[in-house]
Enzyme design. Sequence first.
Site, PDB file in Angstrom:
ATOM      1  NE  ARG A  91       0.178   1.182  -5.720  1.00  0.00           N
ATOM      2  CZ  ARG A  91      -1.004   0.627  -5.892  1.00  0.00           C
ATOM      3  NH1 ARG A  91      -1.109  -0.549  -6.516  1.00  0.00           N
ATOM      4  NH2 ARG A  91      -2.104   1.191  -5.436  1.00  0.00           N
ATOM      5  CE1 TYR A 230       3.654   7.146  -8.620  1.00  0.00           C
ATOM      6  CE2 TYR A 230       3.355   4.817  -8.140  1.00  0.00           C
ATOM      7  CZ  TYR A 230       3.045   6.134  -7.894  1.00  0.00           C
ATOM      8  OH  TYR A 230       2.140   6.444  -6.915  1.00  0.00           O
ATOM      9  N   GLY A 231       7.284   5.459  -7.894  1.00  0.00           N
ATOM     10  CA  GLY A 231       7.473   4.998  -6.518  1.00  0.00           C
ATOM     11  C   GLY A 231       7.072   3.561  -6.226  1.00  0.00           C
ATOM     12  N   GLY A 232       5.778   3.266  -6.364  1.00  0.00           N
ATOM     13  CA  GLY A 232       5.272   1.951  -5.985  1.00  0.00           C
ATOM     14  C   GLY A 232       5.814   0.823  -6.853  1.00  0.00           C
ATOM     15  CE  LYS A 239       2.015   1.197  -1.640  1.00  0.00           C
ATOM     16  NZ  LYS A 239       1.110   1.336  -0.499  1.00  0.00           N
ATOM     17  CG  HIS A 259      -2.165  -0.553   1.903  1.00  0.00           C
ATOM     18  ND1 HIS A 259      -3.092  -0.339   0.910  1.00  0.00           N
ATOM     19  CD2 HIS A 259      -1.281   0.466   1.797  1.00  0.00           C
ATOM     20  CE1 HIS A 259      -2.778   0.759   0.243  1.00  0.00           C
ATOM     21  NE2 HIS A 259      -1.689   1.273   0.765  1.00  0.00           N
ATOM     22  CB  SER A 281      -3.690   3.527  -3.218  1.00  0.00           C
ATOM     23  OG  SER A 281      -2.934   2.389  -2.912  1.00  0.00           O
ATOM     24  CB  CYS A 283      -9.094   5.667   0.404  1.00  0.00           C
ATOM     25  SG  CYS A 283      -9.626   5.098  -1.223  1.00  0.00           S
ATOM     26  CE  LYS A 285      -2.693   3.739   2.880  1.00  0.00           C
ATOM     27  NZ  LYS A 285      -3.514   3.976   1.694  1.00  0.00           N
ATOM     28  CG  ASP A 306       1.447   3.328   2.181  1.00  0.00           C
ATOM     29  OD1 ASP A 306       0.248   3.444   1.879  1.00  0.00           O
ATOM     30  OD2 ASP A 306       2.275   2.754   1.452  1.00  0.00           O
ATOM     31  CG  ASN A 400      -0.785   8.594  -8.074  1.00  0.00           C
ATOM     32  OD1 ASN A 400      -1.114   8.647  -6.884  1.00  0.00           O
ATOM     33  ND2 ASN A 400       0.089   7.700  -8.540  1.00  0.00           N
ATOM     34  NE  ARG A 402       1.016   8.853  -4.713  1.00  0.00           N
ATOM     35  CZ  ARG A 402       0.381   8.061  -3.861  1.00  0.00           C
ATOM     36  NH1 ARG A 402       0.784   7.980  -2.616  1.00  0.00           N
ATOM     37  NH2 ARG A 402      -0.661   7.353  -4.254  1.00  0.00           N
ATOM     38  CG  PHE A 527      -9.813  16.726   5.348  1.00  0.00           C
ATOM     39  CD1 PHE A 527      -8.683  16.173   4.753  1.00  0.00           C
ATOM     40  CD2 PHE A 527     -10.911  17.025   4.538  1.00  0.00           C
ATOM     41  CE1 PHE A 527      -8.640  15.946   3.374  1.00  0.00           C
ATOM     42  CE2 PHE A 527     -10.875  16.804   3.164  1.00  0.00           C
ATOM     43  CZ  PHE A 527      -9.730  16.260   2.593  1.00  0.00           C
ATOM     44  CG  ASN A 530     -12.206  12.168   9.300  1.00  0.00           C
ATOM     45  OD1 ASN A 530     -13.404  12.288   9.057  1.00  0.00           O
ATOM     46  ND2 ASN A 530     -11.295  12.119   8.342  1.00  0.00           N
TER      47      ASN A 530
HETATM   48  P1  GDP Z   1      -3.716   7.693   1.101  1.00  0.00           P
HETATM   49  O1  GDP Z   1      -3.214   7.512  -0.288  1.00  0.00           O
HETATM   50  O2  GDP Z   1      -4.590   6.574   1.558  1.00  0.00           O
HETATM   51  O3  GDP Z   1      -2.618   8.013   2.047  1.00  0.00           O
HETATM   52  O4  GDP Z   1      -4.706   8.967   1.046  1.00  0.00           O
HETATM   53  P2  GDP Z   1      -4.415  10.510   1.352  1.00  0.00           P
HETATM   54  O5  GDP Z   1      -4.470  10.804   2.816  1.00  0.00           O
HETATM   55  O6  GDP Z   1      -3.195  10.958   0.637  1.00  0.00           O
HETATM   56  O7  GDP Z   1      -5.690  11.154   0.688  1.00  0.00           O
HETATM   57  C1  GDP Z   1      -6.028  10.901  -0.647  1.00  0.00           C
HETATM   58  C2  GDP Z   1      -7.017  11.936  -1.115  1.00  0.00           C
HETATM   59  O8  GDP Z   1      -8.193  11.853  -0.332  1.00  0.00           O
HETATM   60  C3  GDP Z   1      -6.505  13.357  -0.982  1.00  0.00           C
HETATM   61  O9  GDP Z   1      -6.884  14.118  -2.105  1.00  0.00           O
HETATM   62  C4  GDP Z   1      -7.184  13.860   0.261  1.00  0.00           C
HETATM   63  O10 GDP Z   1      -7.368  15.248   0.239  1.00  0.00           O
HETATM   64  C5  GDP Z   1      -8.520  13.105   0.264  1.00  0.00           C
HETATM   65  N1  GDP Z   1      -9.009  12.880   1.646  1.00  0.00           N
HETATM   66  C6  GDP Z   1      -8.306  12.418   2.696  1.00  0.00           C
HETATM   67  N2  GDP Z   1      -9.050  12.375   3.827  1.00  0.00           N
HETATM   68  C7  GDP Z   1     -10.280  12.808   3.470  1.00  0.00           C
HETATM   69  C8  GDP Z   1     -11.507  13.008   4.195  1.00  0.00           C
HETATM   70  O11 GDP Z   1     -11.624  12.764   5.401  1.00  0.00           O
HETATM   71  N3  GDP Z   1     -12.581  13.465   3.471  1.00  0.00           N
HETATM   72  C9  GDP Z   1     -12.485  13.741   2.137  1.00  0.00           C
HETATM   73  N4  GDP Z   1     -13.579  14.196   1.520  1.00  0.00           N
HETATM   74  N5  GDP Z   1     -11.346  13.597   1.430  1.00  0.00           N
HETATM   75  C10 GDP Z   1     -10.252  13.125   2.081  1.00  0.00           C
HETATM   76  P1  PGA Z   2      -0.934   5.473  -0.792  1.00  0.00           P
HETATM   77  O1  PGA Z   2       0.491   4.820  -1.186  1.00  0.00           O
HETATM   78  O2  PGA Z   2      -1.632   4.324  -0.162  1.00  0.00           O
HETATM   79  O3  PGA Z   2      -0.513   6.574   0.104  1.00  0.00           O
HETATM   80  O4  PGA Z   2      -1.679   5.963  -2.010  1.00  0.00           O
HETATM   81  C1  PGA Z   2       0.933   4.539  -2.419  1.00  0.00           C
HETATM   82  C2  PGA Z   2       0.143   3.448  -3.108  1.00  0.00           C
HETATM   83  O5  PGA Z   2      -0.583   2.682  -2.431  1.00  0.00           O
HETATM   84  O6  PGA Z   2       0.282   3.363  -4.326  1.00  0.00           O
HETATM   85 MN    MN Z   3      -0.312   2.730  -0.135  1.00  0.00          MN
HETATM   86 MN    MN Z   4      -0.572   7.922   1.659  1.00  0.00          MN
END
Ligand code: GDP
Ligand code: PGA
Ligand code: MN
Ligand code: MN
Length: 615
Positions: A91, A230-232, A239, A259, A281, A283, A285, A306, A400, A402, A527, A530
């Site tokens: 994005r 790109y997606g976003g 988004k 979000h 993003s 982190c 989810k 998301d 990034n 996907r 993971f 949690n």
């Molecule tokens: P999203 O973009 O918020 O959906 O995040 P994702 O679930 O796709 O995770 C983003 C990155 O964070 C990936 O590389 C995951 O492997 C990593 N990640 C997700 N959950 C955890 C966790 O509980 N601990 C750690 N250390 N890394 C995590």
């Molecule tokens: P994410 O979604 O939150 O899974 O990374 C795409 C984005 O926020 O760009």
């Molecule tokens: Mn997102």
């Molecule tokens: Mn995600």
Amino acid sequence: ARSRSGAATSHEVAADRPTHGTPSRRDDVLAWVGRIADLAQPDRIVWVDGGDAQHELLVREMVSTGTLLPLNPELRPDSYLARSDPGDVARVESRTFICSPTRAEAGPTNNWRDPAEMRQTLAGLFDGAMRGRTLYVVPFSMGPVDSPLARFGIEITDSPYVVASMRIMTRSGAAALARIDDGAAWVPAVHSVGAPLGPDDVDVPWPCNPEKYIVHFPAEREIWSYGSGYGGNALLGKKCFALRIASVIARDEGWLAEHMLLVRVTSPEGRRTHVAAAFPSACGKTNLAMLRPTLPGWSVETLGDDIVWMAPREGDDGVTRLHAINPEAGFFGVAPGTGWESNPTAMETLRRGVIFTNVALTDDGDVWWEGQTSQPPAHLIDWQGRDWTPDAGRPAAHPNSRFTVSAAQCPTMAADWEDPAGVPLDAILFGGRRPSTVPLVTQADSWEAGVLLGASIASERTAAAEGTVGELRRDPFAMLPFTGYAVADYLAHWLEVGRGLGTGAPAIFGVNWFRKDDGGRFLWPGFGENTRVIAWIADRVAGTVGGRSTPIGHVPNPGDLDVTGLGLSEADLDELLDVDPVAWRAELTRAGAYLEELRAPAALRRALDVAIDRL
Ligand code: GDP
Ligand code: PGA
Ligand code: MN
Ligand code: MN
């Protein structure tokens, strides 16, 4: 030629350019499509119906132009790899604009442009932008088409990759168009990759333009996107609509567009807890949405990963609660870090029918990315199409990169995930990547304290957007890049919704899976583990587990958290649950300065002062 502002009939549109598929029966829709076609001058128009025949044709075309590379059908049936232009991988927040009538309405965190000036810029950019290409009309629904919370849009795009991705990520095609034709309100969304073709030009696999514009007109509820695939930036239902425009609609109508992921947690006794969680993003989810519990007897079902739309509704018991739906139909997930160890549910979801973008290609025609296996294959083709070996000194997949896949394929999807009524929400989580200070979990003592917690999210930057990875930035509610209006008004709206909910309001928690020791090692295994935090949260909602009161809320006593079998040292657990007064005074002081900058509601700043006093 007919005038750009004048209404066109379907007959006129058809007479202008070859038109395929079944057009809308609505004059305003036809007039708009005609106007955009006159401006962008595509070679032909295709009304997308969402059916298999059109889709197969589209895929065949993308394979022939090199946009999609078919993967080995024996290893990954019905799946494709797309490699983007190396300058079009995330994005672009600096090129994202909120064009409300006044700068004040966009607030200090958004890029504002004068709407009239921006319209002029866009008219120039889109003039002839689709020459040599096909204009696709993609009607779509955000939310199950029958949900009272569903909202409709129509995306015009010259990217077949976008059409195929929208088919996975939204309910697109004939069913959505039928609703629009029956009179539903619709959001116009125009997208072009900004790469017109002359008669002798040969197309590239990923056309785009170095100049990018992701533009929102909140007052008119309209979206224009230029220059990116790109997606976003390009799947405008996600988004742009479901967060930026929907946040404005939600403010006006008294609901929330967030979000967030959405899950149902069931305890060993069969008690259900519905949890939504906002993390910035990349982190965690998608991972939390697909959590595989490691505590016996607990189960987690996926509802969304998301975006969550939630509206107050009175239940049979006379209590008003937030009812939540996932407006999307698929996952656009981060590939790196996704493996059989970390997220087996995602790996199962990805067995077939996937569009991968910017991952690496294996010698046997499958895909690989960092973290999929502990040992990389001896040879790969990297995300830019170059030979790669483990000593290359660069990642094989883009950080990034996907996957785009239908939610229906996810084995942990709740059977009722498309229930138009949504689920009553019991808990909301806020989190981010914080190597220090922020405890593993905290429960806010009130709705107001919870809103303060959401407003104070700060997190390390990730590869999901341009910028320096690892840098700490403030990201209120994980919505910094996604709020379509002034963040101070957004915070006031959250306080207002909470007042309306009263006792039916969900409990609010802060979580942090990313605390590190001095050596940079994660203190918490994360993971699946949690689950242990999720169990404490569910038990707190039920009132069956203890916690200790701190100035920033309740945290578990070491004995309140089930950590059996983790091999976690007592010192690490203490560190994870520690609320250090010195660090927190500094943290809250910084948060206070930021809230001041945002001109956040006085009630939040007062709540912050109370916490600082208690420290
Ligand atoms: P999203 O973009 O918020 O959906 O995040 P994702 O679930 O796709 O995770 C983003 C990155 O964070 C990936 O590389 C995951 O492997 C990593 N990640 C997700 N959950 C955890 C966790 O509980 N601990 C750690 N250390 N890394 C995590
Ligand atoms: P994410 O979604 O939150 O899974 O990374 C795409 C984005 O926020 O760009
Ligand atoms: Mn997102
Ligand atoms: Mn995600």
